[in-house]
Motif scaffolding. Structure first.
Motif, short mmCIF file in Angstrom:
data_model
loop_
_atom_site.label_atom_id
_atom_site.label_comp_id
_atom_site.label_asym_id
_atom_site.label_seq_id
_atom_site.Cartn_x
_atom_site.Cartn_y
_atom_site.Cartn_z
N VAL A 81 -37.71 23.72 -108.21
CA VAL A 81 -37.60 24.16 -106.82
C VAL A 81 -37.59 22.95 -105.88
N GLY A 82 -38.40 21.97 -106.18
CA GLY A 82 -38.39 20.74 -105.37
C GLY A 82 -37.03 20.06 -105.41
N ARG A 83 -36.45 19.97 -106.61
CA ARG A 83 -35.12 19.35 -106.74
C ARG A 83 -34.06 20.19 -106.02
N LEU A 84 -34.15 21.52 -106.13
CA LEU A 84 -33.19 22.39 -105.46
C LEU A 84 -33.32 22.26 -103.95
N HIS A 85 -34.53 22.21 -103.43
CA HIS A 85 -34.76 22.02 -102.00
C HIS A 85 -34.14 20.71 -101.54
N ASP A 86 -34.36 19.64 -102.30
CA ASP A 86 -33.79 18.34 -101.95
C ASP A 86 -32.27 18.39 -101.95
N TRP A 87 -31.70 19.10 -102.94
CA TRP A 87 -30.24 19.19 -103.02
C TRP A 87 -29.67 19.88 -101.79
#
Length: 197
Positions: A81-87
């Motif tokens: 979720v952190g990576r998706l948010h950053d993306w």
């Protein structure tokens, strides 16, 4: 100098992504796309079959980008979720494209809907393999996680108003911390994956 068809296609595609994100399907202009791509309008029709088909291909490619960049797995949900948010933060054009598509799609149908649906069904199948109890649970889980992450970027004015944070980057960072924590709670409530034999 020889004509490079693939380079022209790529320039058209990139120019179209920017044009559609800014103006939507109805407001986008083929002549502006052609000018930005340093191509003629006929090339757009030749390579992409027209503005509507080009819009559909742009949206699908942007969705595919995020699907390949981030894998959502209940076992590693907070990190994912952190990576998706950053993306989403780094690629605001995807949310804009999806909003334009929602506003402008004829009769609820979107270009390439069957293929895009198959892609999401593939993600649901992957979630089932992690131990979610059934297809409906996996579908709901995927849709909820996508919504949890995307909402900050769908309505940034709401993020500013609700969080009462004048610094946009601090507001995004606060929101990221919150969605990662919510993902941690969600992952703890998800059924544990069954061990492989």
């Amino acid at each position: 100098m020889t004509y490079d068809a693939e380079a022209t296609r790529q320039r058209i595609f990139e120019a179209a992504a920017a044009e559609f994100a800014e103006h939507g399907l109805a407001g986008a202009r083929v002549d502006r796309i052609a000018a930005a791509a340093r191509a003629n309008k006929q090339a757009i029709y030749l390579y992409f079959g027209g503005k509507e088909k080009l819009f559909g291909q742009v949206v699908r490619a942007k969705v595919d980008e995020v699907c390949h960049a981030v894998s959502l797995d209940p076992r590693t949900l907070p990190e994912a979720v952190g990576r998706l948010h950053d993306w989403y933060h780094e690629h605001p054009e995807l949310v804009r494209l999806l909003l334009w598509e929602a506003l402008e799609a004829d009769a609820g149908q979107v270009e390439g809907e069957r293929e895009r649906g198959e892609s999401y069904r593939g993600h649901v199948d992957g979630l089932l393999a992690t131990g979610l109890p059934d297809r409906t649970a996996a579908q709901d889980w995927l849709f909820t996680v996508l919504g949890l992450v995307a909402w900050s970027f769908v309505a940034p004015q709401m993020r500013r108003l609700v969080l009462d944070e004048p610094d946009a980057e601090r507001a995004v960072a606060r929101r990221r911390e919150t969605v990662v924590e919510l993902a941690r709670v969600l992952s703890e409530r998800s059924p544990a994956p069954e061990p492989h034999a």
